[in-house]
Motif scaffolding. Structure first.
Motif, PDB file in Angstrom:
ATOM      1  N   THR A 122      20.361  21.900 127.535  1.00 35.73           N
ATOM      2  CA  THR A 122      19.227  22.439 126.803  1.00 35.73           C
ATOM      3  C   THR A 122      17.985  21.654 127.174  1.00 35.73           C
ATOM      4  OG1 THR A 122      20.692  23.064 124.981  1.00 35.73           O
ATOM      5  CG2 THR A 122      18.333  22.972 124.495  1.00 35.73           C
ATOM      6  N   GLU A 123      17.049  22.339 127.820  1.00 33.92           N
ATOM      7  CA  GLU A 123      15.811  21.700 128.270  1.00 33.92           C
ATOM      8  C   GLU A 123      14.702  21.948 127.258  1.00 33.92           C
ATOM      9  OE1 GLU A 123      16.256  22.293 133.075  1.00 33.92           O
ATOM     10  OE2 GLU A 123      15.164  23.816 131.924  1.00 33.92           O
ATOM     11  N   LEU A 124      13.834  20.963 127.102  1.00 36.49           N
ATOM     12  CA  LEU A 124      12.654  21.095 126.259  1.00 36.49           C
ATOM     13  C   LEU A 124      11.427  20.929 127.141  1.00 36.49           C
ATOM     14  CD1 LEU A 124      11.457  21.348 123.368  1.00 36.49           C
ATOM     15  CD2 LEU A 124      11.470  18.837 123.295  1.00 36.49           C
ATOM     16  N   ARG A 125      10.528  21.909 127.062  1.00 35.24           N
ATOM     17  CA  ARG A 125       9.274  21.859 127.823  1.00 35.24           C
ATOM     18  C   ARG A 125       8.111  22.066 126.868  1.00 35.24           C
ATOM     19  NH1 ARG A 125       9.982  22.550 133.475  1.00 35.24           N
ATOM     20  NH2 ARG A 125      12.168  22.975 133.962  1.00 35.24           N
ATOM     21  N   LEU A 165      10.188  17.854 129.385  1.00 34.31           N
ATOM     22  CA  LEU A 165      10.212  16.604 128.620  1.00 34.31           C
ATOM     23  C   LEU A 165      11.592  15.946 128.664  1.00 34.31           C
ATOM     24  CD1 LEU A 165       8.165  17.770 125.500  1.00 34.31           C
ATOM     25  CD2 LEU A 165       7.338  16.570 127.543  1.00 34.31           C
ATOM     26  N   GLY A 166      12.633  16.749 128.856  1.00 40.07           N
ATOM     27  CA  GLY A 166      13.990  16.216 128.920  1.00 40.07           C
ATOM     28  C   GLY A 166      15.002  17.306 128.618  1.00 40.07           C
ATOM     29  N   ALA A 167      16.275  16.921 128.615  1.00 41.75           N
ATOM     30  CA  ALA A 167      17.357  17.883 128.387  1.00 41.75           C
ATOM     31  C   ALA A 167      18.528  17.189 127.716  1.00 41.75           C
ATOM     32  CB  ALA A 167      17.806  18.504 129.703  1.00 41.75           C
ATOM     33  N   SER A 168      19.347  18.005 127.064  1.00 41.29           N
ATOM     34  CA  SER A 168      20.567  17.512 126.425  1.00 41.29           C
ATOM     35  C   SER A 168      21.732  18.380 126.886  1.00 41.29           C
ATOM     36  CB  SER A 168      20.425  17.579 124.906  1.00 41.29           C
ATOM     37  OG  SER A 168      21.563  17.044 124.292  1.00 41.29           O
ATOM     38  N   PRO A 169      22.838  17.754 127.321  1.00 44.57           N
ATOM     39  CA  PRO A 169      23.968  18.523 127.840  1.00 44.57           C
ATOM     40  C   PRO A 169      24.816  19.166 126.745  1.00 44.57           C
ATOM     41  CG  PRO A 169      24.503  16.195 127.825  1.00 44.57           C
ATOM     42  CD  PRO A 169      23.076  16.309 127.370  1.00 44.57           C
ATOM     43  N   GLY A 170      25.585  20.153 127.159  1.00 41.71           N
ATOM     44  CA  GLY A 170      26.617  20.722 126.304  1.00 41.71           C
ATOM     45  C   GLY A 170      26.259  22.052 125.669  1.00 41.71           C
ATOM     46  N   SER A 171      27.193  22.996 125.768  1.00 42.42           N
ATOM     47  CA  SER A 171      26.985  24.283 125.114  1.00 42.42           C
ATOM     48  C   SER A 171      27.046  24.139 123.599  1.00 42.42           C
ATOM     49  CB  SER A 171      27.995  25.318 125.596  1.00 42.42           C
ATOM     50  OG  SER A 171      29.302  24.955 125.223  1.00 42.42           O
ATOM     51  N   ASP A 172      27.791  23.143 123.101  1.00 34.15           N
ATOM     52  CA  ASP A 172      27.834  22.921 121.653  1.00 34.15           C
ATOM     53  C   ASP A 172      26.462  22.520 121.127  1.00 34.15           C
ATOM     54  OD1 ASP A 172      27.977  20.364 122.941  1.00 34.15           O
ATOM     55  OD2 ASP A 172      29.139  19.510 121.285  1.00 34.15           O
ATOM     56  N   PHE A 173      25.746  21.706 121.899  1.00 31.49           N
ATOM     57  CA  PHE A 173      24.395  21.325 121.494  1.00 31.49           C
ATOM     58  C   PHE A 173      23.483  22.549 121.498  1.00 31.49           C
ATOM     59  CE2 PHE A 173      20.065  19.953 122.090  1.00 31.49           C
ATOM     60  CZ  PHE A 173      19.939  18.963 121.128  1.00 31.49           C
ATOM     61  N   ALA A 174      23.564  23.359 122.548  1.00 30.16           N
ATOM     62  CA  ALA A 174      22.723  24.553 122.642  1.00 30.16           C
ATOM     63  C   ALA A 174      22.966  25.492 121.465  1.00 30.16           C
ATOM     64  CB  ALA A 174      22.964  25.277 123.961  1.00 30.16           C
ATOM     65  N   THR A 175      24.221  25.754 121.155  1.00 31.70           N
ATOM     66  CA  THR A 175      24.543  26.656 120.047  1.00 31.70           C
ATOM     67  C   THR A 175      23.996  26.101 118.737  1.00 31.70           C
ATOM     68  OG1 THR A 175      26.509  27.485 121.168  1.00 31.70           O
ATOM     69  CG2 THR A 175      26.417  27.772 118.782  1.00 31.70           C
ATOM     70  N   ALA A 176      24.168  24.812 118.511  1.00 28.42           N
ATOM     71  CA  ALA A 176      23.654  24.205 117.283  1.00 28.42           C
ATOM     72  C   ALA A 176      22.136  24.272 117.241  1.00 28.42           C
ATOM     73  CB  ALA A 176      24.127  22.756 117.171  1.00 28.42           C
TER      74      ALA A 176
END
Length: 147
Positions: A102-105, A111-122
């Motif tokens: 999940t990328e944040l722009r 600005l950065g990203a966080s891995p994992g489909s669980d993170f994206a869904t949440a």
């Protein structure tokens, strides 16, 4: 484009407009699937970066089971540290790409990203989940009226 909406605060103030995107061939109900997705938010008001972080943490603590929150907590805190103040006309985009996370722009700048489909869904659940920030905003984003 799956849908567009404007988030109002206290039924009086427009806060931001949003557009939600899924790949062609995916229904709005499939937003939780491990597929690319994109949420674009264009702001009408100034909001401090800390406000985004605090609201994200509060909403996810409230909406996720304790074990699910614990599974993403470290990544969420790191993601929330990415937020910056916005002024009218600024745009945040949140994009999930399965191979990246999940990328944040802000205004197009990564600005950065966080891995994992669980993170994206949440995280996308803040707007699209069962207990979103606004049910009318969610319903419009998932309406498929613009597609």
């Amino acid at each position: 484009l799956t849908g567009v909406a404007v988030l109002k605060w206290a039924m009086l103030f427009d806060v931001y407009a949003g557009g939600f995107y899924l790949p062609t061939g995916h229904s709005p109900e499939s937003w939780t699937d491990d597929v690319a997705k994109h949420l674009e938010l264009s702001y009408f008001r100034e909001i401090p970066g800390k406000g985004f972080a605090d609201a994200s943490i509060e909403l996810l603590q409230k909406n996720l089971a304790a074990r699910n929150y614990a599974a993403i907590e470290e990544r969420l805190i790191e993601f929330c540290d990415l937020f910056k103040d916005v002024k009218p006309g600024d745009r945040y985009s949140i994009t999930y790409r399965p191979e990246v996370g999940t990328e944040l722009r802000l205004n197009g700048e990564l600005l950065g990203a966080s891995p994992g489909s669980d993170f994206a869904t949440a995280y996308f659940g803040i707007w699209l989940g069962d207990n979103p920030i606004s049910t009318s905003f969610r319903d419009r984003l998932l309406s498929n009226e613009s597609a």
